[in-house]
Design a protein around this motif. Structure first.
Motif, short mmCIF file in Angstrom:
data_model
loop_
_atom_site.label_atom_id
_atom_site.label_comp_id
_atom_site.label_asym_id
_atom_site.label_seq_id
_atom_site.Cartn_x
_atom_site.Cartn_y
_atom_site.Cartn_z
N GLY A 164 2.68 4.37 -11.28
CA GLY A 164 2.60 4.21 -9.83
C GLY A 164 3.38 3.04 -9.27
N GLY B 112 5.24 5.34 -6.37
CA GLY B 112 3.90 5.15 -5.80
C GLY B 112 3.17 6.43 -5.44
N LEU B 113 3.87 7.57 -5.50
CA LEU B 113 3.25 8.81 -5.02
C LEU B 113 2.11 9.30 -5.91
CD1 LEU B 113 6.42 10.74 -3.79
CD2 LEU B 113 4.63 9.68 -2.41
N LYS C 125 -0.27 7.46 -7.09
CA LYS C 125 -1.45 6.60 -7.05
C LYS C 125 -2.74 7.35 -6.70
CE LYS C 125 -0.60 2.37 -5.23
NZ LYS C 125 0.13 1.42 -4.35
N PRO C 126 -2.73 8.29 -5.76
CA PRO C 126 -3.97 9.04 -5.51
C PRO C 126 -4.43 9.83 -6.75
CG PRO C 126 -2.49 9.28 -3.64
CD PRO C 126 -1.69 8.59 -4.74
N ARG D 126 -8.60 1.04 -1.98
CA ARG D 126 -8.21 2.01 -0.95
C ARG D 126 -6.71 2.16 -0.82
NH1 ARG D 126 -12.40 3.45 2.47
NH2 ARG D 126 -14.11 3.68 1.00
N GLY D 127 -5.97 1.10 -1.14
CA GLY D 127 -4.52 1.18 -1.02
C GLY D 127 -3.92 2.24 -1.93
N ALA D 128 -4.67 2.64 -2.96
CA ALA D 128 -4.18 3.68 -3.86
C ALA D 128 -4.49 5.07 -3.33
CB ALA D 128 -4.80 3.50 -5.25
N ARG D 129 -5.23 5.15 -2.23
CA ARG D 129 -5.61 6.45 -1.68
C ARG D 129 -4.70 6.84 -0.53
NH1 ARG D 129 -9.62 8.78 -5.02
NH2 ARG D 129 -11.23 7.24 -5.49
N HIS D 130 -4.58 8.12 -0.31
CA HIS D 130 -3.88 8.62 0.86
C HIS D 130 -4.63 8.17 2.11
CE1 HIS D 130 -2.55 11.72 3.80
NE2 HIS D 130 -1.42 11.65 3.14
N ARG E 40 -8.57 6.81 3.19
CA ARG E 40 -8.86 5.44 3.62
C ARG E 40 -9.73 5.46 4.87
NH1 ARG E 40 -2.72 2.96 3.40
NH2 ARG E 40 -2.24 3.58 1.26
N ALA F 295 -4.99 -5.36 0.94
CA ALA F 295 -4.02 -5.30 -0.15
C ALA F 295 -3.51 -3.88 -0.32
CB ALA F 295 -4.67 -5.78 -1.45
N GLN F 296 -2.21 -3.75 -0.55
CA GLN F 296 -1.58 -2.45 -0.81
C GLN F 296 -1.63 -1.51 0.39
OE1 GLN F 296 -0.37 -1.40 -4.11
NE2 GLN F 296 -0.45 -3.58 -4.43
N GLU F 297 -1.74 -2.09 1.58
CA GLU F 297 -1.74 -1.26 2.78
C GLU F 297 -0.78 -1.84 3.81
OE1 GLU F 297 -5.42 0.15 4.40
OE2 GLU F 297 -6.49 -0.07 2.50
N LEU G 75 1.77 5.38 1.53
CA LEU G 75 1.45 4.88 0.19
C LEU G 75 2.53 3.90 -0.25
CD1 LEU G 75 0.37 7.97 -1.94
CD2 LEU G 75 -0.93 5.86 -1.65
N LEU G 76 2.12 2.74 -0.75
CA LEU G 76 3.08 1.71 -1.16
C LEU G 76 3.26 1.71 -2.68
CD1 LEU G 76 1.86 -1.32 0.97
CD2 LEU G 76 3.89 0.08 1.35
N SER G 77 4.49 1.47 -3.10
CA SER G 77 4.73 1.07 -4.48
C SER G 77 5.31 -0.34 -4.40
CB SER G 77 5.70 2.03 -5.17
OG SER G 77 7.01 1.85 -4.65
N SER H 137 8.74 0.76 -2.45
CA SER H 137 8.92 1.72 -1.36
C SER H 137 7.61 2.05 -0.66
CB SER H 137 9.53 3.01 -1.91
OG SER H 137 8.61 3.67 -2.76
N ALA I 125 5.89 5.57 1.24
CA ALA I 125 6.04 7.01 1.44
C ALA I 125 5.28 7.40 2.69
CB ALA I 125 5.52 7.77 0.22
N GLU J 118 5.81 12.54 2.84
CA GLU J 118 6.23 11.77 1.67
C GLU J 118 7.70 11.39 1.65
OE1 GLU J 118 4.79 13.76 -1.84
OE2 GLU J 118 2.72 13.20 -1.41
#
Lengths: 498, 117
Positions: A187, A191-192, A194-195, A213-217, A221, B20-22, B60-62, B65, B67, B72
Motif C-alpha cells: 500500500g 495506495g489503492l 489499503k482498503p 481510518r486513513g486506510a479506508r475509502h 470514514r 493521519a493519512q487523510e 486514498l493516500l499513499s 499519490s 487517488a 481512482e
C-alpha cells in the motif's frame, strides 16, 4: 500470383458471359475469349474510414497502424481489412490473424511486461469503470497465452497475494494497516489496496485490530456513500424491508429539514436520502434515529423479503421473520464485497432470493439455501447449498457459508465469482460438516461481537476525530493569521477521545 | 503554482486538525485546496479532480499519490502530475509545518478581484 501459377489479366472489360445451359467462357471487349467452367464475380475491399477520419485518426487507404497495431491515437488499435500497415491493406485472413495477436499483446500491455489482469487494468484502465468487462480482460490474457493460472494480487504494486499477507499478519501479530505497510511495503506505492489490507487485518484479528481510518475509502470514514457531486447518500437499516409509520415520519422530517434533494425507494426495499452534505450527516442520523444500513460498505447490505405467511395467501414459510433474523445476525460485519440477500416465503420467489449472494426459499418441508446468485452486471442463478428443515438450520448453514466467504474471498470478489471459483462441492464440505460449520460459526460470533456491537452512525456523538465530518473552512483575508472562519465542529469535541 | 513568485503564506490549520493519512479542504480566496497529511509529509493540491470533479481531499493516500474517491484517478502529491491517466494535472502548493501549525503558499489575491477600486 504468377508464382502461384495464376495468370492475372488486368484492365479487361467483360462484354459477355456465354454458354449454353451452363457457362462456357467470357468474351471481352475486342472479341477475345477466355474459356471457363466457373465464373466468380468479386469486388475489392475499400476500408470505411469515415469514422476514424472524423475522429482525427490518421488514415490513408485504410486506418494507418504501426507495428503494434496502434493508430495515431495511442489508445485505439485497428486490425483487419480496415487497417493499413506499412502501406498495405490486407484482404486475406492469414496476416490478419497475426495482426490480432499483435493487437492483443498491445491491449494487454504485453510489450510492457504486463501479465495480470490488475496490471493490464492499471495501464489500459480497462475494467476500471463499471468493471463488467473484467472477465473479458482475464479471458484475453488467457487467449493470448498469458501464462497459466493468474495470481490475484491484493497489492498489485508489490505483487503480494492475500494468502501471503495473511500469513505475515498472523505470524507477526500485526494489528494495523500501518504495521503491515511498514514491514511489507504493502500500500505504499499507489495506495489503492489499503482498503483491502484494512479488511484483511480486521478479519484475521476477529475485528480486534487497530482501526486506521486513513486506510479506508471515504465511504467507510464517514459511513455514507459518496455521490458524483461529492455529497452523500443516507440509507437507514430497515430490516427485511419492514418499516413503521414512526420511522417514515422521522425520515420525512429529516429529508425536509436538511433539504434532501432526492428521497428514493431502493431496490433493496429501503429508503435512500440522496444529496446529503458531509457536514450534515451526523445531524441527519440523529434525527432519523435509526441505525446504519451499511449501504456504503463492503458488508451485509440488506435482506429483501416477500410478505410471507403473515399476509400472503400463498406463503408457506415466514419469510419476513427469517429475513429480519438474518439481517440482525449478519449486519455490521464487513465482507470481501457487498452481500445482498433475500428470503422468499414460497417457490414463487417474489423476493428474488435465487439471484442474491445468499438467499433462502421456503419449499414444502423446509428452506432451500441458495448461494452465489446475482442480478446485476452479471446475472447468475444461485446454487442450492442445502435444503434445511427449519429456518434456524437454514440460518446456521447460511452463516457458516458467509464466514467461509469472509475468510477466503478476495477483496471485491462477489459470491457469484467466489462460489464457482471454489466449487460448490468443496464449499459444501467446508461449510455443512457439523464440526467445520460450528468452527466457522464460532469465528463469525467472535468477529461480530467486536465489530457490530456498535452502530457506526453513533459516531455522530463520538467522532473518531473532531474533523471527521468537516473541512477546514475558508480563508479570505490577506495573509497570515487570517483564518477567521473557524470550521464548525461536529459532535461534542470537548473531551472526545482523539 | 509552485515556483510562482507571487505567493502569500497563510496559516491553514493546526497539525492535529487533519487526521493521519487523510486530507481536508481549505478554501482560499474561494479556491478549494486539498491539504494532505501523508505518511511522507504534508502536501497541498487543488481539490477538484480533473476527471469528473471528485474531491481529492477525500481520496486514498499513499506515500507518493492521492487517488480520487470517485474513480481512482491518481495524482502525484508533490507535483499534482496525473499518474496513469490523461485527464491532466492539478495545481500544487508549497506546505510548511512550524510550531505545530501548517502553512500554505497560495497565489496572492489580486486587488482587482476584491473590492472595486
Amino acid at each position: 500470383m504468377d508464382e502461384l501459377g495464376i495468370a492475372v489479366q488486368l484492365e479487361r472489360q467483360t462484354e459477355e458471359i456465354f454458354g449454353n445451359g451452363r457457362v462456357e467462357g467470357l468474351r471481352f471487349v475486342g472479341g477475345d475469349e477466355l474459356r471457363a467452367d466457373l465464373v466468380v464475380v468479386s469486388i475489392g475491399i475499400r476500408p470505411e474510414v469515415t469514422l476514424a477520419d472524423l475522429a482525427g485518426i490518421d488514415c490513408n487507404r485504410g486506418v494507418i497502424v504501426d507495428d503494434r497495431m496502434r493508430t495515431s491515437e495511442d489508445r485505439i488499435v485497428a486490425v483487419g481489412e480496415c487497417a493499413e500497415h506499412r502501406g498495405t491493406v490486407y484482404g486475406i485472413v492469414a496476416p490478419i490473424y497475426e495482426q490480432v495477436k499483435v493487437a492483443a499483446d498491445t491491449l494487454l500491455g504485453r510489450d510492457e511486461g504486463l501479465t495480470t489482469k490488475q496490471e493490464v487494468m492499471a495501464v489500459t484502465r480497462a475494467g476500471t469503470g463499471c468493471g463488467s468487462c473484467k472477465p473479458l480482460v482475464a479471458e484475453l490474457i488467457q487467449v493470448a497465452g498469458g501464462g497459466g493460472e493468474e495470481s490475484h494480487y491484493l497489492c498489485a504494486c508489490r505483487k503480494q497475494t492475500r494468502e501471503q499477507l495473511a500469513g505475515q499478519i498472523s505470524d507477526h501479530g500485526y494489528e494495523a494497516v500501518s504495521e503491515v505497510s511498514q514491514a511489507c511495503g504493502t500500500g505504499r506505492d499507489c495506495g489503492l489496496c489499503k482498503p483491502a489490507l484494512a479488511y484483511l487485518v480486521s478479519e484475521i484479528n476477529d475485528n480486534r485490530h487497530r482501526e486506521e481510518r486513513g486506510a479506508r475509502h471515504i465511504n467507510d470514514r464517514v459511513h455514507a456513500n459518496i455521490q458524483n457531486d461529492g455529497t452523500f447518500s443516507v440509507v437507514p437499516r430497515m430490516r427485511g424491508g419492514v418499516t413503521t409509520p414512526d420511522q417514515l415520519r422521522r425520515i420525512a422530517d429529516a429529508a425536509e429539514r436538511y433539504e434532501v434533494p432526492m428521497v428514493k425507494v431502493t431496490g433493496a426495499q429501503r429508503i435512500d436520502l440522496l444529496g446529503v452534505k458531509k457536514e450534515d450527516l451526523p445531524a441527519v442520523w440523529r434525527d432519523i434515529g435509526m441505525p446504519s444500513g451499511h449501504a456504503y460498505a463492503k458488508a451485509l447490505r440488506h435482506v429483501k423479503s416477500c410478505v410471507g405467511t403473515d399476509f400472503c395467501r400463498f406463503g408457506i414459510g415466514d419469510s419476513t421473520k427469517l429475513a429480519i433474523e438474518m439481517e440482525e445476525r449478519w449486519e455490521g460485519l464487513h465482507t470481501p464485497a457487498k452481500v445482498k440477500c433475500g428470503v422468499s416465503g414460497c417457490p414463487r420467489n417474489c423476493a428474488e432470493a435465487t439471484v442474491k449472494d445468499i438467499g433462502a426459499v421456503a419449499v414444502e418441508g423446509g428452506w432451500q439455501v441458495v448461494i452465489g446468485g446475482a442480478a446485476g452486471g452479471t446475472v447468475r442463478k444461485g446454487d442450492v447449498l442445502t435444503t434445511a428443515e427449519t429456518p434456524e438450520q437454514a440460518l446456521e448453514a447460511a452463516t457458516a457459508f458467509l464466514q467461509y466467504y469472509r475468510e477466503h474471498g478476495e477483496y471485491k470478489e462477489r459470491t457469484y465469482d467466489f462460489v464457482p471459483r471454489i466449487g460448490l462441492e468443496r464449499i459444501r464440505e467446508e461449510v455443512l460438516g457439523e464440526a467445520a460449520g460450528a468452527r466457522l460459526r464460532e469465528r463469525f460470533r467472535l468477529a461480530k461481537a467486536a465489530a457490530a456491537a456498535r452502530d457506526p452512525w453513533l459516531e455522530r456523538d463520538e467522532p473518531y476525530h473532531p474533523y471527521q465530518f468537516s473541512e477546514l473552512g475558508a480563508v479570505d483575508g490577506d495573509g497570515a493569521d487570517s483564518n477567521g472562519a473557524e470550521p464548525a465542529l461536529v459532535g461534542p469535541p470537548e473531551g472526545a477521545e482523539l | 503554482v509552485r515556483g510562482s513568485a507571487e505567493l502569500e503564506e497563510i496559516r491553514a490549520c493546526a497539525v492535529e486538525d487533519v487526521p493521519a493519512q487523510e486530507g481536508r479542504v481549505i478554501t482560499v480566496h474561494g479556491r478549494p485546496i486539498a491539504l494532505f497529511r501523508a505518511s511522507s509529509g504534508w502536501f497541498a493540491l487543488d481539490n477538484t479532480c480533473t476527471h469528473q470533479g471528485g474531491p481529492l481531499a477525500s481520496g486514498l493516500l499513499s506515500e507518493e499519490s492521492v487517488a480520487c474517491p470517485l474513480h481512482e484517478r491518481r495524482f502525484e502529491l508533490s507535483t499534482g502530475r496525473a499518474l496513469d491517466h490523461d485527464c491532466g494535472a492539478v495545481a500544487s502548493y508549497p506546505v510548511e509545518v512550524r510550531d505545530g501549525a501548517v502553512f500554505l503558499g497560495v497565489p496572492v489575491a489580486r486587488s482587482d478581484e476584491g473590492e472595486p477600486a
